[in-house]
Each structure stands twice: as structure tokens, then as C-alpha cells.
Design a protein around this motif. Structure first.
Motif, PDB file in Angstrom:
ATOM      1  N   PRO A  80       0.817  -1.220   0.000  1.00  0.00           N
ATOM      2  CA  PRO A  80       0.000   0.000   0.000  1.00  0.00           C
ATOM      3  C   PRO A  80       0.849   1.268   0.000  1.00  0.00           C
ATOM      4  O   PRO A  80       0.457   2.280  -0.579  1.00  0.00           O
ATOM      5  CB  PRO A  80      -0.822  -0.126   1.290  1.00  0.00           C
ATOM      6  N   ILE A  81       2.012   1.223   0.664  1.00  0.00           N
ATOM      7  CA  ILE A  81       2.940   2.363   0.672  1.00  0.00           C
ATOM      8  C   ILE A  81       4.290   1.867   0.168  1.00  0.00           C
ATOM      9  O   ILE A  81       4.979   1.092   0.842  1.00  0.00           O
ATOM     10  CB  ILE A  81       3.075   2.971   2.087  1.00  0.00           C
ATOM     11  N   LYS A  82       4.679   2.292  -1.019  1.00  0.00           N
ATOM     12  CA  LYS A  82       5.871   1.747  -1.680  1.00  0.00           C
ATOM     13  C   LYS A  82       7.170   2.244  -1.058  1.00  0.00           C
ATOM     14  O   LYS A  82       8.179   1.529  -1.060  1.00  0.00           O
ATOM     15  CB  LYS A  82       5.871   2.109  -3.169  1.00  0.00           C
ATOM     16  N   VAL A  83       7.160   3.474  -0.534  1.00  0.00           N
ATOM     17  CA  VAL A  83       8.396   4.065  -0.048  1.00  0.00           C
ATOM     18  C   VAL A  83       8.949   3.314   1.168  1.00  0.00           C
ATOM     19  O   VAL A  83      10.129   3.453   1.497  1.00  0.00           O
ATOM     20  CB  VAL A  83       8.179   5.562   0.280  1.00  0.00           C
ATOM     21  N   THR A  84       8.114   2.510   1.829  1.00  0.00           N
ATOM     22  CA  THR A  84       8.613   1.736   2.975  1.00  0.00           C
ATOM     23  C   THR A  84       9.687   0.748   2.534  1.00  0.00           C
ATOM     24  O   THR A  84      10.689   0.557   3.234  1.00  0.00           O
ATOM     25  CB  THR A  84       7.466   0.988   3.660  1.00  0.00           C
TER      26      THR A  84
END
Length: 405
Positions: A80-84
């Protein structure tokens, strides 16, 4: 939505834009200290590495960053959050480069062991970069409006390139220090690691909104091959990748045959400045004549450069790196833009992932160039590169003419 809510959203977009901009500046600065074709190649040459090992240095970075993309796309799409994922990989990327820098400080008395540590650090960094690439582009796509992306990357490349040009002065100064080898290079690698670390940290601070629903990305390896025009493009791209076997050996030739030492810093400056200034020209050429023209220009300049490297006098050898910066920039902009324009919207991941993975495997061509140089001298990879660049120029004339962007 209240006025304060709207202001907060605009401030967030501007903050993300600034972070992405600063990330590019520091990453391009780090690239200057770890330039594969000049700094890494000259370091390996002075270390006494075989030519195939010199060719392996940039190959590890390029192949590692491209090969995993087609395989990690489904996993990245489900986050859901790619930057992680980018943040996690950044820690591993810094650690891998830290190994290279520390090796230079503590293993100078063991050049054989230092070479292996050097190779291992670069290999790990390339691999971790491969896992960071798709999260980077996904995050850019979600946080930077489409109408601002071209300006973002133009300014990233311009200012970052100027910083890298300035780094060339520092490279020359450090290589002229009265320090035993490999301490000057260890200092360069430390500076590069610090620049990368800060740049990656800044990008990790981007506030990326989560996906509203989970996506399932399906990569079809057969779909692009059914496209006649993609097969034509891939043939040209393969020829260009094979021709790249020569790239690290201009610096190795300068060190081992011409006896150049501190000139490496000057060559880095010339290469970087040429890349930055020519990139401004290539963007205009692409907009007016299309990306195919850049592929043809890059192939033509690439075919000429190895011939000049063998004919130019020592005092004019800087011209080789001026041409190298120009044609690699032209090919990079041209092939990336052409592929994005060629690929159907609903199959873009398949086209880009497959193309980058195949080209990533061929990024090991400098190793073959090194083996050839060990047998017949540097004239071997230079002749093969000239032939492949010329062949790519001929084949590129048959590429589908796409509308200028």
C-alpha cells in the motif's frame, strides 16, 4: 474541504517535490565519486585487477539494479505504501557501500582481499538498488503531479550534474594528495557513501499516501515479444548493451597505457559536464524529432569514440570522455523515452520490466570486453564496440517512428 485543508495538501505536495529534488542532487553527487567507467575502473586498474574484473565493476551496479525489476513488480504492486521498501533497501545500500569504503582504509596491504571485498560490496549495492527502483518510480508517480515531473527531473539532472562536475575538482585534488594507494580512493568512496546516504534518507522522508485498494500486478513475459516493433527495439537495445563492453576501458587505457594518474579527475569533470550540457540538447531534439533520433545520434557517436581513443594523442584524450558523456546521455534518454512511448498503457510494466531485465543481464558485457582485452589488448573491445554501435545505428533506422514528446 476547508481552506486550511487545501493549504496543507499544497504544502505537502511542495515538500514531496523538494525532497525528490534534493534526493536527485545528492544521488548524482554520489554517482560522481562512484563513477563506474572512470573512478571504479581506474581504482581497479591501479589495484592490478585483470581486465575482466575491471569490466565487472560497472556491470555489477548496472545489472544488479535492472535484473530484479521484472520479478519484484508483483510484490511492489501489493504494497500500500511503496516508499517503505525503499527505506529498508536504503539501509542495506549504505551498508554495502560502507564495506567498500572501509575496505579501502584497512585492506590496502592485501590487494587480493581488497578486490574481493570491493566486488562483493558493489554486487550487494547493485542488488539492493534493483529492489529500490520500482518503489522509487511508484512513489514519484503517486506524489509528484504529472505536469511537474519533467521539470523535476530536468532540474535534478541539471543541478545534480553541476554538483558532480564540481566533484571532479575534488576527485583530482584527492588523487593528488601524498597518500599511499588506496587511501585517496577510500576517501572518495567515503564521500560518495555519505552523499548517497543523505540523498536516500531525504527521499525516504516523502509522505506517500497509501493505495486505496490492493493491486495485483501480472507480468506477461510473452506479451511484449508478440509486438513486432518491440522486437525491433529490443534488437537495437541488445546491440547497444553489447557495445557497452568498452565503457570502463577508456579509463583503464588512460591509466595503464598512457600513464595518466591525476588526470582521472579531469576526465570525470569533462564526462560529467558533457553529459549535463548534451542532455539539455537531447531533450530539445527528442521533443522536435522524436526519441528515435536520439538513439541514432548516440549510436553514431558511440561508433566513432573507440576509433578516436586509439588515434588521439595523449594531450587530447579528454575528448574521448566528452564524447562518452554525450553519447551515453543520448542513448539513455532516447531508449527510455522510446520504450515508454512504444508500450501500451495496460502492459507498460511488462514492456519496461522485461526490457530492463534482458538489458540488465547483458550489462555483464564489460566482463567479456575485459577477457578480450586480456587476450588481444584494449583494441579488441574497442573494435567490437565500434562494430556493435554501427550495427545498432543501421538497425535503429528501421525503428517505428513515434510522435515526438
Amino acid at each position: 474541504m476547508t481552506k486550511n485543508d487545501t493549504t496543507d495538501i499544497l504544502d505537502l505536495k511542495d515538500r514531496n517535490y523538494r525532497l525528490a529534488m534534493l534526493n536527485g542532487w545528492f544521488v548524482l553527487l554520489g554517482d560522481a565519486f562512484f563513477n563506474g567507467s572512470i573512478v571504479l575502473a581506474s581504482f581497479a586498474a591501479k589495484l592490478g585487477a585483470a581486465n575482466w574484473a575491471i569490466g565487472l565493476m560497472p556491470a555489477l551496479l548496472n545489472a544488479g539494479s535492472m535484473v530484479p525489476q521484472v520479478f519484484v513488480a508483483p510484490y511492489v504492486a501489493r504494497l500500500p505504501i511503496k516508499v517503505t521498501l525503499y527505506r529498508r533497501m536504503a539501509l542495506l545500500r549504505v551498508a554495502s557501500l560502507g564495506i567498500v569504503a572501509l575496505g579501502g582504509f584497512f585492506l590496502g596491504h592485501r590487494p587480493d582481499l581488497l578486490l574481493w571485498v570491493f566486488v562483493a560490496g558493489l554486487a550487494l549495492n547493485g542488488l539492493f538498488t534493483g529492489f529500490s527502483s520500482l518503489p522509487f518510480w511508484e512513489t514519484i508517480g503517486k506524489t509528484i503531479p504529472m505536469e511537474r515531473r519533467s521539470g523535476l527531473f530536468s532540474l535534478r539532472n541539471l543541478v545534480g550534474g553541476l554538483l558532480a562536475f564540481g566533484a571532479g575538482f575534488l576527485v583530482r585534488l584527492i588523487l593528488e594528495l601524498p597518500l599511499a594507494f588506496p587511501y585517496p580512493y577510500a576517501i572518495l568512496f567515503t564521500l560518495g557513501t555519505l552523499a548517497f546516504a543523505y540523498g536516500w534518507h531525504l527521499f525516504g522522508l516523502i509522505d506517500e499516501p497509501p493505495d486505496t485498494h490492493t493491486r495485483t500486478e501480472r507480468i506477461s513475459l510473452s506479451l511484449p515479444f508478440r509486438d513486432f516493433y518491440f522486437r525491433r527495439f529490443l534488437r537495437v537495445r541488445v546491440l547497444l548493451a553489447i557495445a557497452s563492453m568498452v565503457e570502463p576501458f577508456f579509463a583503464a587505457y588512460a591509466v595503464r597505457v598512457l600513464g595518466h594518474k591525476s588526470e582521472i579527475g579531469t576526465y570525470l569533470m569533462v564526462y560529467t559536464l558533457s553529459s549535463v550540457l548534451s542532455n539539455l540538447l537531447w531533450v530539445q531534439v527528442s521533443r522536435r524529432y522524436g526519441s528515435r533520433s536520439l538513439i541514432l545520434i548516440g549510436a553514431a557517436l558511440g561508433a566513432v569514440t573507440p576509433v578516436l581513443a586509439l588515434l588521439l594523442p595523449k594531450t587530447a584524450f579528454w575528448l574521448v570522455f566528452a564524447l562518452q558523456g554525450a553519447y551515453l546521455s543520448s542513448i539513455g534518454v532516447g531508449t527510455a523515452t522510446y520504450l515508454v512511448n512504444l508500450a501500451p498503457t495496460d502492459a507498460r510494466s511488462s514492456y519496461i520490466g522485461l526490457s530492463n531485465t534482458i538489458v540488465g543481464l547483458l550489462a555483464f558485457s564489460p566482463v567479456l570486453g575485459g577477457l578480450l582485452a586480456d587476450r588481444v589488448g584494449y583494441v579488441g573491445p574497442m573494435v567490437v564496440a565500434t562494430i556493435c554501435y554501427a550495427w545498432a545505428l543501421y538497425a535503429g533506422r528501421r525503428l517505428k517512428l513515434l510522435e515526438p514528446v
